[in-house]
Design a protein around this motif. Structure first.
Motif, PDB file in Angstrom:
ATOM      1  N   TYR A 201      -0.043  28.734  -9.722  1.00  0.00           N
ATOM      2  CA  TYR A 201       0.247  27.641  -8.792  1.00  0.00           C
ATOM      3  C   TYR A 201       1.238  28.119  -7.728  1.00  0.00           C
ATOM      4  O   TYR A 201       2.119  28.926  -8.008  1.00  0.00           O
ATOM      5  CB  TYR A 201       0.814  26.435  -9.550  1.00  0.00           C
ATOM      6  CG  TYR A 201      -0.092  25.983 -10.671  1.00  0.00           C
ATOM      7  CD1 TYR A 201      -1.240  25.240 -10.411  1.00  0.00           C
ATOM      8  CD2 TYR A 201       0.185  26.342 -11.994  1.00  0.00           C
ATOM      9  CE1 TYR A 201      -2.076  24.845 -11.443  1.00  0.00           C
ATOM     10  CE2 TYR A 201      -0.655  25.953 -13.028  1.00  0.00           C
ATOM     11  CZ  TYR A 201      -1.789  25.208 -12.747  1.00  0.00           C
ATOM     12  OH  TYR A 201      -2.628  24.828 -13.768  1.00  0.00           O
TER      13      TYR A 201
ATOM     14  N   LYS B 155       5.832  20.993  -7.141  1.00  0.00           N
ATOM     15  CA  LYS B 155       4.728  20.561  -7.992  1.00  0.00           C
ATOM     16  C   LYS B 155       5.198  20.538  -9.445  1.00  0.00           C
ATOM     17  O   LYS B 155       5.981  21.400  -9.862  1.00  0.00           O
ATOM     18  CB  LYS B 155       3.542  21.509  -7.856  1.00  0.00           C
ATOM     19  CG  LYS B 155       2.941  21.555  -6.462  1.00  0.00           C
ATOM     20  CD  LYS B 155       1.877  22.638  -6.375  1.00  0.00           C
ATOM     21  CE  LYS B 155       1.363  22.792  -4.960  1.00  0.00           C
ATOM     22  NZ  LYS B 155       0.448  23.941  -4.826  1.00  0.00           N
TER      23      LYS B 155
ATOM     24  N   ASP C 184       1.415  16.915 -11.366  1.00  0.00           N
ATOM     25  CA  ASP C 184       0.420  17.367 -10.402  1.00  0.00           C
ATOM     26  C   ASP C 184      -0.694  18.151 -11.082  1.00  0.00           C
ATOM     27  O   ASP C 184      -1.836  18.148 -10.616  1.00  0.00           O
ATOM     28  CB  ASP C 184       1.087  18.248  -9.337  1.00  0.00           C
ATOM     29  CG  ASP C 184       2.104  17.476  -8.519  1.00  0.00           C
ATOM     30  OD1 ASP C 184       1.691  16.591  -7.742  1.00  0.00           O
ATOM     31  OD2 ASP C 184       3.316  17.739  -8.683  1.00  0.00           O
ATOM     32  N   HIS C 185      -0.354  18.848 -12.153  1.00  0.00           N
ATOM     33  CA  HIS C 185      -1.333  19.628 -12.908  1.00  0.00           C
ATOM     34  C   HIS C 185      -1.037  19.497 -14.395  1.00  0.00           C
ATOM     35  O   HIS C 185       0.130  19.519 -14.795  1.00  0.00           O
ATOM     36  CB  HIS C 185      -1.290  21.117 -12.526  1.00  0.00           C
ATOM     37  CG  HIS C 185      -1.490  21.387 -11.073  1.00  0.00           C
ATOM     38  ND1 HIS C 185      -2.731  21.393 -10.480  1.00  0.00           N
ATOM     39  CD2 HIS C 185      -0.590  21.648 -10.079  1.00  0.00           C
ATOM     40  CE1 HIS C 185      -2.601  21.654  -9.193  1.00  0.00           C
ATOM     41  NE2 HIS C 185      -1.312  21.815  -8.927  1.00  0.00           N
TER      42      HIS C 185
END
Length: 261
Positions: free
Chosen positions: A122, A221, A240-241
């Motif tokens: 990321y 993030k 976010d993930h």
């Protein structure tokens, strides 16, 4: 193939990688007394049941936060796979990032491996939330440096402490209350406990991440990993993930770096 071994305080996870692809994984309770022979009886049988030849394993890398469990896993590799396992954080497996904290050597292997994987997968500044025996919040900047973080009691640990200390409280599942599961007014003991444990934990996460975002002062993030990440993701918008394989992927990345030298 790579046999990645992630030793946590609660479970040991073995994952078989073909390149970056996880072909299979197996989990057993962490017990430092478990011998190499006991691991082998269990692991080799499971591998063969799923059609994997142990002789195809060419590399073993262990990441552990339980030092007493390491020796028997090393013997497992040597005796049953004919391989000297690599150990994350020990030469030649260096982390490859700057630990910009007061005591870099105190950084746990699981958090270091997560840092490696998160930065590789990321972009930008990151907060990595890992749900384990403890819940950790780790800050990784855009260059991949580890900047510090937070350690909080894991939700199961918190529930165990509550049930153990209060004689009349029952053991409950980690889940939102049934029915109107957004309500925070419990009408019975079990619902009141689930509200306190589940929604209390969500509020704690949201509050800490909000404070981290404010302190970081840049777009960031949030990456969640660990067994409960999927459950909590259904009831909050802070992630976010969700990457349940982040730690295992970090081990694979470290193994690739060593093999490429």
């Amino acid at each position: 193939m790579l046999l990645a071994v992630d030793v946590g305080n609660t479970n040991v996870v073995f994952a078989l990688f073909d390149g970056r692809e996880i072909r299979s994984r197996w989990r057993v309770a962490t017990d430092p007394r478990r011998t190499a022979d006991e691991y082998a009886v269990w692991l080799l049988q499971l591998m063969k049941l799923q059609g994997f030849d142990p002789e195809r394993v060419r590399q073993i890398l262990i990441s552990t936060v339980v030092p007493r469990a390491l020796h028997n896993l090393q013997v497992l590799g040597q005796k049953y796979f004919g391989i000297d396992p690599l150990v994350a954080g020990q030469p030649p497996v260096d982390w490859g990032f700057v630990a910009d904290v007061e005591q870099p050597r105190s950084l746990g292997a699981d958090r270091a491996v997560n840092t490696v994987a998160a930065h590789a997968k990321y972009e930008g500044d990151l907060i990595v939330v890992d749900f384990g025996t403890a819940t950790t919040f780790d800050v990784v900047d855009a260059s991949g440096a580890y900047k510090g973080g937070i350690i909080a009691p894991g939700i199961n640990l918190s529930l165990d402490a509550l049930v153990t200390a209060a004689a009349k409280l029952p053991r409950i599942a980690i889940a939102p209350p049934q029915g109107n599961n957004r309500s925070v007014i419990g009408r019975n003991t079990e619902d009141q406990m689930q509200i306190g444990v589940f929604w209390g934990y969500v509020a704690m996460m949201e509050g800490l991440i909000s404070r981290l975002r404010e302190e970081i002062g840049r777009p960031v993030k949030v990456v969640a990993t660990g067994g409960l990440a999927v459950l909590f993701d259904e009831h909050t918008s802070i992630f976010d993930h969700v990457d349940t394989d982040l730690t295992l992927d970090g081990i694979a990345i470290l193994a690739e770096r060593v093999a490429a030298r």
